[in-house]
Design a protein around this motif. Structure first.
Motif, PDB file in Angstrom:
ATOM      1  N   ILE A 115     -32.874 -19.043 -41.480  1.00 52.43           N
ATOM      2  CA  ILE A 115     -33.276 -18.725 -42.855  1.00 52.43           C
ATOM      3  C   ILE A 115     -32.029 -18.394 -43.630  1.00 52.43           C
ATOM      4  O   ILE A 115     -31.810 -18.515 -44.793  1.00 52.43           O
ATOM      5  N   THR A 116     -31.345 -17.567 -43.006  1.00 49.21           N
ATOM      6  CA  THR A 116     -30.146 -17.125 -43.590  1.00 49.21           C
ATOM      7  C   THR A 116     -29.198 -18.252 -44.114  1.00 49.21           C
ATOM      8  O   THR A 116     -28.477 -17.892 -45.180  1.00 49.21           O
ATOM      9  N   TRP A 117     -29.083 -19.141 -43.185  1.00 50.51           N
ATOM     10  CA  TRP A 117     -28.212 -20.204 -43.470  1.00 50.51           C
ATOM     11  C   TRP A 117     -28.853 -20.879 -44.509  1.00 50.51           C
ATOM     12  O   TRP A 117     -28.202 -21.442 -45.620  1.00 50.51           O
ATOM     13  N   MET A 118     -30.214 -21.263 -44.633  1.00 45.22           N
ATOM     14  CA  MET A 118     -30.696 -22.116 -45.877  1.00 45.22           C
ATOM     15  C   MET A 118     -30.424 -21.099 -47.090  1.00 45.22           C
ATOM     16  O   MET A 118     -30.368 -22.079 -48.302  1.00 45.22           O
ATOM     17  N   LEU A 119     -30.584 -19.876 -47.005  1.00 46.07           N
ATOM     18  CA  LEU A 119     -30.538 -19.197 -48.208  1.00 46.07           C
ATOM     19  C   LEU A 119     -29.244 -19.080 -48.857  1.00 46.07           C
ATOM     20  O   LEU A 119     -28.751 -19.354 -50.112  1.00 46.07           O
ATOM     21  N   ALA A 120     -28.128 -18.653 -47.845  1.00 43.03           N
ATOM     22  CA  ALA A 120     -27.127 -18.570 -48.470  1.00 43.03           C
ATOM     23  C   ALA A 120     -25.614 -19.033 -47.973  1.00 43.03           C
ATOM     24  O   ALA A 120     -24.813 -19.502 -48.496  1.00 43.03           O
ATOM     25  N   GLY A 121     -25.894 -19.239 -46.487  1.00 43.82           N
ATOM     26  CA  GLY A 121     -24.947 -19.855 -45.581  1.00 43.82           C
ATOM     27  C   GLY A 121     -24.344 -21.266 -46.233  1.00 43.82           C
ATOM     28  O   GLY A 121     -22.980 -21.344 -46.179  1.00 43.82           O
ATOM     29  N   PHE A 122     -25.269 -21.945 -46.281  1.00 38.22           N
ATOM     30  CA  PHE A 122     -24.687 -23.629 -46.722  1.00 38.22           C
ATOM     31  C   PHE A 122     -24.154 -23.365 -48.253  1.00 38.22           C
ATOM     32  O   PHE A 122     -22.911 -24.150 -48.332  1.00 38.22           O
ATOM     33  N   SER A 123     -24.689 -22.739 -49.138  1.00 36.32           N
ATOM     34  CA  SER A 123     -23.895 -22.443 -50.444  1.00 36.32           C
ATOM     35  C   SER A 123     -22.248 -22.074 -50.125  1.00 36.32           C
ATOM     36  O   SER A 123     -21.392 -22.335 -50.765  1.00 36.32           O
ATOM     37  N   LEU A 124     -22.457 -20.985 -49.177  1.00 36.32           N
ATOM     38  CA  LEU A 124     -21.074 -20.447 -49.143  1.00 36.32           C
ATOM     39  C   LEU A 124     -20.107 -21.113 -48.240  1.00 36.32           C
ATOM     40  O   LEU A 124     -18.859 -21.165 -48.438  1.00 36.32           O
ATOM     41  N   ALA A 125     -20.625 -22.200 -47.528  1.00 40.86           N
ATOM     42  CA  ALA A 125     -19.887 -23.107 -46.817  1.00 40.86           C
ATOM     43  C   ALA A 125     -19.290 -24.060 -47.596  1.00 40.86           C
ATOM     44  O   ALA A 125     -18.088 -24.768 -47.371  1.00 40.86           O
ATOM     45  N   PHE A 126     -20.368 -24.620 -48.280  1.00 39.94           N
ATOM     46  CA  PHE A 126     -20.122 -26.012 -49.077  1.00 39.94           C
ATOM     47  C   PHE A 126     -20.089 -26.074 -50.616  1.00 39.94           C
ATOM     48  O   PHE A 126     -20.433 -26.835 -51.203  1.00 39.94           O
ATOM     49  N   GLY A 127     -20.179 -24.777 -51.073  1.00 44.49           N
ATOM     50  CA  GLY A 127     -20.030 -24.642 -52.489  1.00 44.49           C
ATOM     51  C   GLY A 127     -18.824 -25.170 -53.451  1.00 44.49           C
ATOM     52  O   GLY A 127     -17.728 -25.185 -52.562  1.00 44.49           O
ATOM     53  N   ASP A 128     -19.247 -25.459 -54.608  1.00 43.55           N
ATOM     54  CA  ASP A 128     -17.695 -26.144 -55.142  1.00 43.55           C
ATOM     55  C   ASP A 128     -16.870 -25.134 -55.628  1.00 43.55           C
ATOM     56  O   ASP A 128     -15.580 -25.392 -55.487  1.00 43.55           O
ATOM     57  N   GLY A 129     -17.207 -24.082 -56.210  1.00 43.05           N
ATOM     58  CA  GLY A 129     -16.222 -23.316 -56.989  1.00 43.05           C
ATOM     59  C   GLY A 129     -15.839 -22.023 -55.774  1.00 43.05           C
ATOM     60  O   GLY A 129     -15.998 -22.311 -54.536  1.00 43.05           O
ATOM     61  N   GLY A 130     -15.534 -21.078 -56.309  1.00 48.83           N
ATOM     62  CA  GLY A 130     -15.034 -20.013 -55.587  1.00 48.83           C
ATOM     63  C   GLY A 130     -13.458 -20.038 -54.977  1.00 48.83           C
ATOM     64  O   GLY A 130     -13.009 -20.739 -55.567  1.00 48.83           O
ATOM     65  N   GLY A 131     -13.160 -19.450 -53.925  1.00 53.68           N
ATOM     66  CA  GLY A 131     -11.777 -19.429 -53.401  1.00 53.68           C
ATOM     67  C   GLY A 131     -11.514 -20.556 -52.449  1.00 53.68           C
ATOM     68  O   GLY A 131     -12.429 -21.386 -52.218  1.00 53.68           O
ATOM     69  N   LYS A 132     -10.434 -20.423 -51.780  1.00 57.20           N
ATOM     70  CA  LYS A 132     -10.029 -21.915 -51.057  1.00 57.20           C
ATOM     71  C   LYS A 132     -10.835 -21.660 -49.535  1.00 57.20           C
ATOM     72  O   LYS A 132     -11.029 -22.602 -49.055  1.00 57.20           O
ATOM     73  N   ILE A 133     -11.150 -20.366 -49.242  1.00 54.25           N
ATOM     74  CA  ILE A 133     -11.855 -20.397 -47.919  1.00 54.25           C
ATOM     75  C   ILE A 133     -13.637 -20.323 -47.969  1.00 54.25           C
ATOM     76  O   ILE A 133     -14.202 -20.770 -47.175  1.00 54.25           O
ATOM     77  N   ILE A 134     -14.004 -19.665 -49.125  1.00 55.91           N
ATOM     78  CA  ILE A 134     -15.362 -19.444 -49.220  1.00 55.91           C
ATOM     79  C   ILE A 134     -16.080 -19.969 -50.638  1.00 55.91           C
ATOM     80  O   ILE A 134     -15.111 -20.091 -51.457  1.00 55.91           O
ATOM     81  N   GLY A 135     -16.979 -20.537 -50.526  1.00 56.71           N
ATOM     82  CA  GLY A 135     -17.561 -21.269 -51.637  1.00 56.71           C
ATOM     83  C   GLY A 135     -18.356 -20.201 -52.531  1.00 56.71           C
ATOM     84  O   GLY A 135     -18.296 -19.083 -52.568  1.00 56.71           O
ATOM     85  N   ASP A 136     -19.126 -20.702 -53.536  1.00 58.43           N
ATOM     86  CA  ASP A 136     -19.872 -19.826 -54.503  1.00 58.43           C
ATOM     87  C   ASP A 136     -21.235 -20.278 -54.065  1.00 58.43           C
ATOM     88  O   ASP A 136     -21.680 -20.709 -53.105  1.00 58.43           O
ATOM     89  N   LEU A 137     -22.172 -19.380 -55.017  1.00 56.37           N
ATOM     90  CA  LEU A 137     -23.651 -19.161 -54.580  1.00 56.37           C
ATOM     91  C   LEU A 137     -24.148 -20.370 -55.566  1.00 56.37           C
ATOM     92  O   LEU A 137     -25.375 -20.134 -55.803  1.00 56.37           O
ATOM     93  N   ASN A 138     -23.664 -21.658 -56.077  1.00 56.29           N
ATOM     94  CA  ASN A 138     -24.418 -22.508 -56.627  1.00 56.29           C
ATOM     95  C   ASN A 138     -25.627 -23.395 -56.089  1.00 56.29           C
ATOM     96  O   ASN A 138     -26.672 -23.656 -56.486  1.00 56.29           O
ATOM     97  N   TYR A 139     -25.646 -23.292 -54.659  1.00 53.27           N
ATOM     98  CA  TYR A 139     -26.863 -23.930 -53.878  1.00 53.27           C
ATOM     99  C   TYR A 139     -27.444 -23.015 -53.426  1.00 53.27           C
ATOM    100  O   TYR A 139     -28.164 -23.212 -52.050  1.00 53.27           O
ATOM    101  N   PHE A 140     -27.599 -21.720 -53.612  1.00 58.17           N
ATOM    102  CA  PHE A 140     -28.299 -20.459 -53.222  1.00 58.17           C
ATOM    103  C   PHE A 140     -29.841 -20.941 -53.148  1.00 58.17           C
ATOM    104  O   PHE A 140     -30.472 -21.386 -54.014  1.00 58.17           O
TER     105      PHE A 140
END
Length: 149
Positions: A115-140
């Protein structure tokens, strides 16, 4: 021993070498040993040819590789099989009255992580914006996933 490490002589800077390494064979060896040494010297592999990695997909393009997808699915299946095994292992480490509780904590943790992966983990891993290492919460919460092509 020097013959074993002689293939690395080019990669060691000169100021780290204690004595110069010679690739020539000593003349006090019998002729057949000199021939064997020369054959060994000829059979050395050449230095590896470092080539750049293959071209990546352009930004905005999706490139799905069947082998990568199969490996991720296989790894996920192994992790899902490992979790009940870990529950049995932990259950064997506690007293008899706590076995069920300990095993259920291991299995419930698998649901919490999903559930944590579906809520925030996917977005942090594969988000478009953010830094070079971590994504953003566009797909939260997996929002916008159906719009992706």
């Amino acid at each position: 021993l020097a013959q074993v490490f002689s293939c690395f002589e080019d990669s060691v800077p000169p100021h780290f070498r204690q004595t110069p390494v010679s690739t020539t064979t000593p003349t006090n060896q019998p002729e057949h040993q000199q021939q064997k040494q020369q054959q060994k010297d000829r059979s050395r592999l050449p230095a590896p040819n470092h080539q750049p990695p293959p071209a990546m997909a352009a930004p905005g393009e999706s490139q799905v590789v069947a082998g990568d997808t199969a490996w991720v699915l296989t790894s996920s299946a192994f992790v899902l099989l490992m979790t009940p095994g870990l529950a049995f292992f932990y259950g064997g480490l506690v007293k008899e009255q706590n076995v069920l509780n300990t095993m259920m904590m291991s299995l419930i943790s698998m649901g919490v992580v999903s559930i944590t992966w579906m809520l925030a983990g996917f977005s942090l891993a594969f988000g478009d914006g953010g830094g070079k290492i971590i994504g953003d919460l566009n797909y939260f919460g997996m929002q916008g996933m159906l719009d992706m092509e």
